[in-house]
Write an enzyme that holds these catalytic residues in place. Sequence first.
Site, short mmCIF file in Angstrom:
data_model
loop_
_atom_site.label_atom_id
_atom_site.label_comp_id
_atom_site.label_asym_id
_atom_site.label_seq_id
_atom_site.Cartn_x
_atom_site.Cartn_y
_atom_site.Cartn_z
N HIS A 165 23.81 -12.37 -97.12
CA HIS A 165 23.03 -13.26 -96.26
C HIS A 165 23.55 -13.23 -94.83
O HIS A 165 22.79 -13.07 -93.87
CB HIS A 165 23.09 -14.69 -96.81
CG HIS A 165 22.52 -15.73 -95.88
ND1 HIS A 165 21.28 -16.31 -96.06
CD2 HIS A 165 23.03 -16.30 -94.75
CE1 HIS A 165 21.04 -17.16 -95.08
NE2 HIS A 165 22.09 -17.18 -94.28
N GLU A 166 24.87 -13.41 -94.68
CA GLU A 166 25.42 -13.49 -93.33
C GLU A 166 25.34 -12.15 -92.60
O GLU A 166 25.04 -12.10 -91.42
CB GLU A 166 26.86 -14.00 -93.39
CG GLU A 166 26.96 -15.46 -93.82
CD GLU A 166 26.18 -16.41 -92.91
OE1 GLU A 166 26.07 -16.13 -91.70
OE2 GLU A 166 25.67 -17.42 -93.41
N HIS A 169 22.05 -11.49 -91.00
CA HIS A 169 21.81 -12.04 -89.66
C HIS A 169 22.09 -10.96 -88.61
O HIS A 169 21.44 -10.93 -87.56
CB HIS A 169 22.70 -13.25 -89.42
CG HIS A 169 22.18 -14.52 -90.03
ND1 HIS A 169 20.94 -15.04 -89.72
CD2 HIS A 169 22.73 -15.37 -90.94
CE1 HIS A 169 20.75 -16.16 -90.40
NE2 HIS A 169 21.82 -16.38 -91.15
N TYR A 180 16.41 -18.41 -82.90
CA TYR A 180 17.00 -19.28 -83.91
C TYR A 180 16.59 -20.73 -83.69
O TYR A 180 17.42 -21.61 -83.47
CB TYR A 180 18.52 -19.13 -83.91
CG TYR A 180 19.18 -19.51 -85.21
CD1 TYR A 180 18.92 -18.81 -86.39
CD2 TYR A 180 20.09 -20.56 -85.26
CE1 TYR A 180 19.52 -19.16 -87.58
CE2 TYR A 180 20.72 -20.91 -86.45
CZ TYR A 180 20.42 -20.21 -87.61
OH TYR A 180 21.04 -20.56 -88.79
N GLU A 189 16.54 -17.33 -91.06
CA GLU A 189 17.27 -17.71 -92.27
C GLU A 189 16.63 -17.12 -93.52
O GLU A 189 17.32 -16.69 -94.45
CB GLU A 189 17.35 -19.23 -92.38
CG GLU A 189 18.37 -19.87 -91.45
CD GLU A 189 19.79 -19.44 -91.78
OE1 GLU A 189 20.09 -19.21 -92.98
OE2 GLU A 189 20.59 -19.33 -90.84
N ASP A 263 19.34 -29.30 -86.97
CA ASP A 263 19.44 -27.97 -87.56
C ASP A 263 18.49 -26.99 -86.86
O ASP A 263 17.79 -26.21 -87.50
CB ASP A 263 19.14 -28.03 -89.06
CG ASP A 263 19.40 -26.70 -89.77
OD1 ASP A 263 20.20 -25.89 -89.28
OD2 ASP A 263 18.75 -26.46 -90.82
N HIS A 268 17.32 -24.13 -91.77
CA HIS A 268 17.80 -23.97 -93.14
C HIS A 268 16.93 -24.71 -94.15
O HIS A 268 17.09 -24.53 -95.36
CB HIS A 268 19.24 -24.50 -93.28
CG HIS A 268 20.27 -23.66 -92.62
ND1 HIS A 268 20.68 -23.89 -91.32
CD2 HIS A 268 20.99 -22.59 -93.06
CE1 HIS A 268 21.62 -23.00 -91.00
NE2 HIS A 268 21.82 -22.21 -92.03
#
Length: 347
Positions: A165-166, A169, A180, A189, A263, A268
């Site tokens: 996942h990271e 990015h 974002y 995301e 957020d 998210h």
Amino acid sequence: MSSHTPVFCSIVPPHVLERLAESADPAVAEAARRTLAVDLTQRAVRAERAASAPAEDGAGKPRRTIYDAKNGTRLPGHEVRGEGDPATADDTANRAYAGLGATFDLFLNAFGHDSIDGAGLPLRATVHFDEKYDNAFWNGEQMVFGDGDGELFLDFTIPVDVIGHELAHGFTQHSANLAYYGQSGALNEHVSDVFGSLVKQYALGQSAEQADWLIGAGLLGPAVDEGTALRSMKAPGTAYDDDVLGKDPQPAHMDDYVRTSSDNGGVHINSGIPNHAFYLLATELGGNAWERPGRIWYATMTGGALTEEVRFSEFARATLAAARELYGDETAEAVRRAWAGVGVTAS
């Protein structure tokens, strides 16, 4: 936003940490507040630094380096394992090394994409970041993993989909560079959840039907009584419902879209909507999700048709066009049905 603008992207949403920071348990509150403070600092550092490490000519082989912050916050830390080095005595470092490799393998073997930038970008990760740090993040240049507090969150290298996942990015940063905030941020995301899940499915050899479609399974600690993961693509809003963590706020349909200023506009939270659309498509098509569904999403991200502030409906139309070009009208119709299933018009 300029080309390849990096952003600070973490796996644990701010709304979860903010709730924990108000806990009556001093240990829980202290760990959450410390994590929020460190995240804020890292965002500021990220904004002041250069966009990213320079790309190198791709060679079709991973170039991984693992560092140990030794529970400090200076990056990258002390190098503990380089590409091709034998395993260390530190399981966390070895999991990070393996997770970087699993992500590299998916992008190269499933999509012909050399590393996350398509040009052989070296993959770097720092483990043992800070003390009881309840997060993992991509800072535009490298991966960073906390050890967790041991009660609510365990070691962040445990779920390979968190690593995928990271790193995804970084893929988004070097491809469509989605802003974002708001719907484009939720899509940012979402893309990371998609490719993070695909990393796990590819590594385990799981079909769409066999996969659990959870993001972060195995991350929640013994103090979480009612929770299986951070998010569920199969059933958004059901990953946890716990006295400490609260209730998973993700919607699965546009009827329940959450409008919030926190957020970054709920990136998210509202990612649950496109997440569920991908799940619906993958399970309808069957087989391996990294094949037709994954290739459609990959082509959408790398095709140059997306604006940085793309909305759900525009992204959906781009996936429809990619599906038609790659696989014809029948697959495109399945894409349309998947988006319709979450209340997004793709045609």
